[in-house]
Write a protein that holds these residues in place. Structure first.
Motif, PDB file in Angstrom:
ATOM      1  N   GLN B  18      -5.655  -4.986   2.237  1.00 12.70           N
ATOM      2  CA  GLN B  18      -5.117  -3.960   2.261  1.00 12.70           C
ATOM      3  C   GLN B  18      -4.543  -2.828   3.272  1.00 12.70           C
ATOM      4  O   GLN B  18      -5.916  -2.363   2.712  1.00 12.70           O
ATOM      5  N   LYS B  19      -4.032  -1.737   3.477  1.00 11.95           N
ATOM      6  CA  LYS B  19      -4.029  -0.754   4.019  1.00 11.95           C
ATOM      7  C   LYS B  19      -4.025   0.641   2.459  1.00 11.95           C
ATOM      8  O   LYS B  19      -3.393  -0.157   1.474  1.00 11.95           O
ATOM      9  N   LYS B  20      -4.711   1.640   2.976  1.00  9.19           N
ATOM     10  CA  LYS B  20      -5.365   2.674   1.927  1.00  9.19           C
ATOM     11  C   LYS B  20      -4.740   4.366   2.206  1.00  9.19           C
ATOM     12  O   LYS B  20      -5.420   4.252   3.304  1.00  9.19           O
ATOM     13  N   SER B  22      -5.902   7.356   0.354  1.00  9.74           N
ATOM     14  CA  SER B  22      -6.365   8.383  -0.316  1.00  9.74           C
ATOM     15  C   SER B  22      -6.205   9.887  -0.762  1.00  9.74           C
ATOM     16  O   SER B  22      -6.081  10.283   0.790  1.00  9.74           O
ATOM     17  N   SER B  44       2.227   3.255  -1.171  1.00 10.47           N
ATOM     18  CA  SER B  44       2.963   2.595  -2.989  1.00 10.47           C
ATOM     19  C   SER B  44       3.656   1.970  -2.424  1.00 10.47           C
ATOM     20  O   SER B  44       3.311   0.402  -2.479  1.00 10.47           O
ATOM     21  N   TYR B  48       0.831  -0.466   0.221  1.00 15.80           N
ATOM     22  CA  TYR B  48       0.244   0.335  -0.160  1.00 15.80           C
ATOM     23  C   TYR B  48      -1.607   0.388  -1.223  1.00 15.80           C
ATOM     24  O   TYR B  48      -1.486   0.447  -2.736  1.00 15.80           O
ATOM     25  N   GLU B  49      -2.651   0.699  -0.900  1.00 12.11           N
ATOM     26  CA  GLU B  49      -3.267   1.325  -2.136  1.00 12.11           C
ATOM     27  C   GLU B  49      -3.092   2.203  -1.892  1.00 12.11           C
ATOM     28  O   GLU B  49      -4.065   3.141  -0.746  1.00 12.11           O
ATOM     29  N   ASN B  51      -5.061   6.035  -3.919  1.00 10.62           N
ATOM     30  CA  ASN B  51      -5.811   6.850  -4.300  1.00 10.62           C
ATOM     31  C   ASN B  51      -5.607   8.303  -4.781  1.00 10.62           C
ATOM     32  O   ASN B  51      -5.183   8.801  -3.724  1.00 10.62           O
ATOM     33  N   GLY B 168      -9.697   3.904   5.143  1.00  2.78           N
ATOM     34  CA  GLY B 168      -8.584   4.380   4.422  1.00  2.78           C
ATOM     35  C   GLY B 168      -8.192   5.425   5.097  1.00  2.78           C
ATOM     36  O   GLY B 168      -9.251   6.113   5.537  1.00  2.78           O
ATOM     37  N   THR B 170      -7.790   9.353   4.692  1.00  2.00           N
ATOM     38  CA  THR B 170      -8.001  10.135   3.657  1.00  2.00           C
ATOM     39  C   THR B 170      -7.453  11.607   4.036  1.00  2.00           C
ATOM     40  O   THR B 170      -7.659  12.606   4.868  1.00  2.00           O
TER      41      THR B 170
END
Lengths: 173, 173, 173
Positions: B18-20, B22, B44, B48-49, B51, B168, B170
Motif C-alpha cells: 500500500q502506498k503511504k 505521512s 486516502s 493510500y495509508e 498518517n 512512503g 513525507t
C-alpha cells in the motif's frame, strides 16, 4: 546455486542499507529550527544518516558569530545579518509577541525538561548529523565558509545535495 | 523453478504494497491546514495509508475545546492556547487582514462548492486517516492526550513517527 | 540462464529509471519561490524529471497578468489577486521591511551573479520542468487555466498529482 547467492547478496545489501533523512533548513524561525533539530537528533538516535542543508534564513543557525553581528561582505549582507541575529534572537513564526515568545518557549522547554534549541544543536553535533551550507544563498547573503561553525562539512549546490539526499526522505522546513 | 517462484513472490509483495503519505502538520494556519487535509483526504481516497503527525501549532487542529480556550497545564501554556484559538480562529498565513481572511476563504469555499476545512477534517476521520500527536510539543505546551479528539490514535516521539512514515512520502507543512 | 537475463533486465530497468523531484509550491513568498525554482532547475540540470504543482499563493507565480491585476471570477477573488500581485511584487517571508526587501534581494542576486527569480522561472521553462495547477485552489480563487502562462501543462487534483509524484522525492514549500 550462483543465482541464490547473488540474490542473497542483493537482499542483504538492501536490508542492511542505512536509512536516511535529509532536511532543507530554510527558515530562521525559532520554532521551525527546533523542529529541524528535533527531527535530526531523533532520526540520528535510531541510526539514520541525517543531512541538514542550511539555506537562506536557515544559514543563521550555523554562523559562528551569534547575536546581532554584521557578518557578510558588503553593506546589504551586513544589514540582513544584523536583523537576522542568529539562533539566540530567532523569532517564533507565529504569536511572536514583539520578540518575547522565544524566551517564553525556552522557559517552557526548561520547565518541562525538554531540550532547548541550543541543546538540540549540540546533540546534533555529537550525533554526527551532517551540516551543509547552500552555495547560492551564501553568494546572495555575502557569506563564506569561514563564517560558519567548523561542524559545517561542506558548501553544496542543489545537484550535490540531491545526490546526498537520494534514496532517503527529504523535508523542506 | 524455485527461483522463479521466489521472484514472483518478491514482485507480488512489492506491487501489492500500500502506498503511504505521512504529513508533519506543524503550522496552525488556516490555509496550510487546508492543504494538510486536502492532501490527506485526496491520498486516502485513492487507497493510500495516510498518517498525520500534529506538532507545535498544528496540535491546535485536534484539540477538543475549539475556540479561545485555556487548555494546558500552567499559565503560559494556557496563554498560548488562548491565542492559538483552534480551527475556527486559525489565521491565514498571508494577507490575513486582521483576521477577516479565514471568513472570506470559508465564504469562497462554500460559494464554489469546495469542502471547507471543517468538512475536510470530518472526511479525514471517515476515511480513517491516522492522527498522531507529537510528544515533545505536548510537553512544551502542557497538553495531554485527553485534551485531544478521540480520533487521535497515539502520542509519538520522532523515532516512532519515522518508523510509521518509513517507505512512503513525507511532507512537512 | 533465463533467470540471469531476467535479473539483468530488472537491474537495468531499476538503474535506468529517471529520478524525480516533485514540489508542491504553496507559498507566494519571494524567497520561497526562489527556493522552488532553484531546486527545480538544479534537479532538472542533472537529469531529474521535475514537477511543480502550484497551489494557493503559489498560483500567483504562473499567472499571465503579473503585477497588481484583478484576475479571477467574482469580487473576492479579484481582491485577493490584487493583493497577491504576482512574481514582481512577491514579498519576502521574513524581514520584508514594508516591501523593499525583494528589491534588495534582486539587487544582491544581480550583484553576486546569482540568477534572479525571473531568470530561474525562464530557465525552468527551457529545462522542461512540468508546471501543474491545483484544481481546488483554482476553484477557491476563481481562476481558470486561461489565466495561466501556456507552460502550465495541466490542471490537477491531489490524486493525479500523487500519481505523477509517485516514486520520487516530494517537497512542500
Amino acid at each position: 546455486m550462483i543465482y541464490q547467492t547473488e540474490k542473497n547478496n542483493l537482499n542483504n545489501s538492501v536490508m542492511a542499507e542505512q536509512k536516511k533523512l535529509s532536511i532543507i533548513s530554510f527558515s530562521g524561525d525559532f520554532d521551525k529550527l527546533t523542529a529541524v533539530f528535533t527531527l535530526a537528533t531523533g532520526a540520528s538516535a535510531i541510526g539514520y544518516e541525517v543531512n541538514i542543508f542550511f539555506t537562506f534564513w536557515g544559514l543563521d543557525a550555523i554562523k559562528i558569530k551569534q547575536g546581532r553581528s554584521l557578518v557578510g561582505r558588503g553593506f546589504l549582507p551586513k544589514l540582513f545579518a544584523f536583523f537576522m541575529g542568529g539562533l539566540k534572537s530567532a523569532p517564533v513564526s507565529r504569536l511572536n509577541f514583539g520578540g518575547i515568545s522565544p524566551g517564553i518557549f525556552r522557559h517552557m522547554m526548561r520547565k518541562n525538561n525538554v531540550a532547548t534549541l541550543e541543546e538540540l544543536v549540540d546533540a546534533a553535533k555529537v550525533l554526527n548529523v551532517n551540516f551543509y551550507a547552500c552555495e547560492m544563498a551564501m553568494h546572495i547573503l555575502g557569506l563564506e565558509k569561514s563564517d560558519f561553525i567548523p561542524e559545517v562539512k561542506d558548501v553544496l549546490g542543489v545537484p550535490s545535495f540531491l545526490k546526498i539526499a537520494d534514496g532517503g526522505q527529504t523535508l523542506f522546513i
